[in-house]
Design an enzyme around this catalytic site. Structure first.
Site, PDB file in Angstrom:
ATOM      1  N   GLU A 107       5.693  -3.472   1.092  1.00 30.98           N
ATOM      2  CA  GLU A 107       5.706  -3.142  -0.268  1.00 30.98           C
ATOM      3  C   GLU A 107       5.109  -1.679  -0.660  1.00 30.98           C
ATOM      4  O   GLU A 107       3.663  -1.817  -0.593  1.00 30.98           O
ATOM      5  CB  GLU A 107       5.122  -4.160  -1.128  1.00 30.98           C
ATOM      6  N   CYS A 147       2.489   0.590  -8.091  1.00 31.44           N
ATOM      7  CA  CYS A 147       3.797   0.991  -7.609  1.00 31.44           C
ATOM      8  C   CYS A 147       5.001   1.035  -8.382  1.00 31.44           C
ATOM      9  O   CYS A 147       5.744   1.721  -8.445  1.00 31.44           O
ATOM     10  CB  CYS A 147       3.789   0.418  -6.158  1.00 31.44           C
ATOM     11  N   GLY A 175       0.847  -1.221   0.079  1.00 30.37           N
ATOM     12  CA  GLY A 175      -0.027  -0.143  -0.055  1.00 30.37           C
ATOM     13  C   GLY A 175       0.867   1.165   0.050  1.00 30.37           C
ATOM     14  O   GLY A 175       1.979   1.089  -0.457  1.00 30.37           O
TER      15      GLY A 175
END
Length: 479
Positions: free
Chosen positions: A208, A246, A186
Site C-alpha cells: 500500500e 497517501c 509506506g
C-alpha cells in the site's frame, strides 16, 4: 530476538488455534475492547505524535477500526464457509468447493501518518482469515508505538499476535526471515526493498504505497456545487493529517478560466476550517518531524515554486507547522510536481481544455486515486476508460477509504494488492480448490494408447458438447 518471535508464532500456528472461528471472533472482540477502553489514551498519543484533534483522530483512526472490526464480526461465518463450485457435467458424479484457509504467519508493517488504523485495520483482516501475526509499527510515531506495544499484549492472544518495537534496523532483520505474507504500508522506496527481500522466499506481498493523486475540477452547474466541491477538496487535502496521507489530493487540474474563481472559494474555505494565518491555525495536524518539515520547506524554497504561491506559504519550524498553501502553475519539472508532496502544499495546474487532464495524468505513474469533480457523464466515462488508478472517486474525496464494499489498493507504482472488508479477508487467505470424485464411471479416452476415437472424444469434451459425446459413444454420426 526477531527470529525467536517468528518461530514462536509459527509454532502457535502449527497447533491450529488460530484456525478456530471462535478464536478469530474472540480476538476481534478483544480488539474492539482495546480501542473502546483506551479511547482517551489513543487521543493523547495521536496528539503528541501528530497534533491531531480528537475529532480527526476518531474520524481517521478509532472509528475506522471499530467499523472494520464490527463488519468483520458480522460477516465472518459467511466468509469462512466453503463456496460451492460448478463443475463440468463430464465429471459427474463430482463436487467442487473453494475453501479459504489462512496463509500462516504474516508480517504487517504500518506507517506513521495513521499509526493506529494503518496497523490495526490490516490486523483485522489477518485475524479474520485465521493467521498468526507479527506487527511492526512505525517508530516515527513514538507515543502511538508505546501505546500499542504496551496494550496489544494485554488484550490479544500473545502467543499468536505479537508486536515488536524498534527502528528500521529491526525491520531489515525481519525481512531476512521467512513469512507466509508481508503487508506493507509506506513509501514506494521502502516498498521496493520489501518486495526485493520477499523475493528470496517467494513471499506474497501487499504494498500500500501512494503517489501523486490528482483531482480534476470541472465547471459545475451552480455556485453552491462549487462551494461543496471546494469543501471536499480542502477536506481531501488538509484534513487527513495535514496532507500527509497517501490518498490526500496532491494537485488540481482545472481549466484556465475556472482557476481564479476556484482559488477564491478555496481560500474562503481554508480560512473557515483552519483560520486566517499561521499564528491562528486550528483543527489541523502538524508535520511529523523536522526531517519531513525541512523536506516540505525546501520545496517552497525553489524560487520558481515560491513565485507561484497564491495563498499561504508561511512556516513555523519550532511547532512543525506549515500553513495551508496554494500554488498556481508551479514549474512542471520542479520537485513539487515530480514527487509526491505528502504535506499541506496544493499546486493548481491550469489547462486550456479539461480533456487535457487525461493525457496529463497518463504522463505520470499510475496514482492511488483519481478524484474528479464533474457533472459530465461522458467525461466520467472517458476518465474511467482512458486512465488507470487504484480508485476513481467522483465528486468527493477520501470517503472511498471508508467503504468496506470497495477494495482499497493501488496499481503500478502506487502499490498492488487490496484490502478492506471481505477484500482484507481474501488478502490474508488462500483459496484452496477442493475436488471430490467417485471411482466410477471412468473416462477411458483420457488414457493411452491414443487413437482417432479418443481425439474426437477429447475435442468434444473440451467444447462441453454432451450431445456429440453421446452420439460418438453410440457410434452414430453427429447431426
Amino acid at each position: 530476538m526477531e527470529e525467536i518471535v517468528a518461530d514462536e508464532l509459527r509454532e502457535t500456528f502449527k497447533t491450529g488455534r488460530t484456525r478456530s472461528v471462535a478464536w478469530r471472533k474472540n480476538q476481534l472482540n478483544a480488539l474492539l475492547d482495546l480501542v473502546i477502553e483506551n479511547e482517551e489514551s489513543i487521543f493523547k498519543a495521536l496528539h503528541r505524535d501528530l497534533g491531531k484533534d480528537p475529532v480527526e483522530s476518531y474520524r481517521d483512526e478509532i472509528g475506522v477500526i471499530l467499523k472494520s472490526a464490527r463488519y468483520s464480526l458480522s460477516c465472518l461465518d459467511k466468509w469462512v464457509a466453503p463456496k460451492k463450485a460448478e463443475l463440468p457435467l463430464l465429471f459427474f458424479p463430482a463436487k467442487g468447493d473453494v475453501l479459504p484457509e489462512p496463509l500462516g504467519v504474516v508480517l504487517i508493517f504500518s506507517s506513521w501518518n495513521f499509526p493506529i488504523s494503518l496497523l490495526l485495520d490490516p490486523l483485522i483482516g489477518a485475524i479474520s482469515a485465521g493467521n498468526a501475526v507479527l506487527l511492526k509499527p512505525s517508530e516515527l510515531a513514538p507515543a502511538c508505538l508505546s501505546f500499542l506495544v504496551q496494550n496489544i499484549p494485554l488484550y490479544l492472544d500473545n502467543k499468536a499476535i505479537k508486536i515488536i518495537d524498534g527502528r528500521s534496523e529491526v525491520g531489515e532483520k525481519l525481512l531476512k526471515l521467512k513469512w507466509d505474507k508481508i503487508f506493507f504500508t509506506g513509501s514506494p522506496r521502502v516498498g521496493s526493498l520489501v518486495m526485493a527481500a520477499a523475493a528470496r522466499y517467494l513471499t506474497p506481498v501487499t504494498l500500500e504505497l501512494g503517489g501523486k493523486c490528482p483531482a480534476i475540477v470541472d465547471t459545475l452547474s451552480s455556485p453552491s456545487k462549487t462551494k461543496v466541491a471546494a469543501k471536499r477538496i480542502v477536506g481531501g487535502k488538509w484534513a487527513p493529517c495535514t496532507g500527509q496521507a497517501c490518498i490526500a489530493i496532491d494537485y488540481l487540474l482545472v481549466e484556465e478560466k475556472l482557476a481564479p474563481t476556484l482559488i477564491e472559494v478555496l481560500k474562503k474555505t481554508i480560512k473557515k476550517f483552519y483560520g486566517e494565518n499561521i499564528k491562528d491555525l486550528k483543527n489541523i495536524s502538524r508535520i511529523v518531524n523536522k526531517h519531513h518539515f525541512q523536506r516540505l520547506h525546501n520545496l517552497l524554497k525553489d524560487p520558481h515554486v515560491a513565485a507561484s504561491v497564491v495563498y499561504g506559504g508561511s512556516v513555523n519550524e519550532e511547532k512543525l507547522v506549515i500553513e495551508p498553501t496554494i500554488l498556481l502553475d508551479p514549474p512542471l519539472d520542479s520537485e513539487i510536481m515530480t514527487e509526491e508532496i505528502f504535506g499541506p502544499l496544493l499546486p493548481i495546474i491550469t489547462l486550456k481544455n479539461l480533456e487535457e487532464s487525461i493525457e496529463f495524468i497518463n504522463s505520470k505513474p499510475k496514482p492511488l486515486v483519481i478524484y474528479a469533480f464533474t457533472e459530465d457523464e461522458a467525461f466520467k466515462e472517458r476518465i474511467l476508460s482512458k486512465t488507470s488508478s487504484g480508485t476513481v472517486t467522483f465528486n468527493d474525496s477520501m470517503v472511498q477509504f471508508l467503504c468496506d464494499a470497495l477494495p482499497f489498493g493501488g496499481v503500478g507504482q502506487s502499490g498492488f494488492g487490496r484490502y478492506h472488508g471481505k477484500y482484507s479477508f481474501d488478502t490474508f487467505s488462500h483459496e484452496k480448490a477442493v475436488l471430490h470424485r467417485a471411482f466410477f464411471p471412468e473416462l477411458e479416452p483420457r488414457y493411452p494408447p491414443w487413437n482417432d476415437f479418443k481425439l474426437r472424444f477429447i475435442r468434444l469434451a473440451y467444447m462441453f458438447d454432451y450431445l456429440g459425446l453421446i452420439l460418438l459413444l453410440l457410434g452414430l454420426k453427429k447431426p
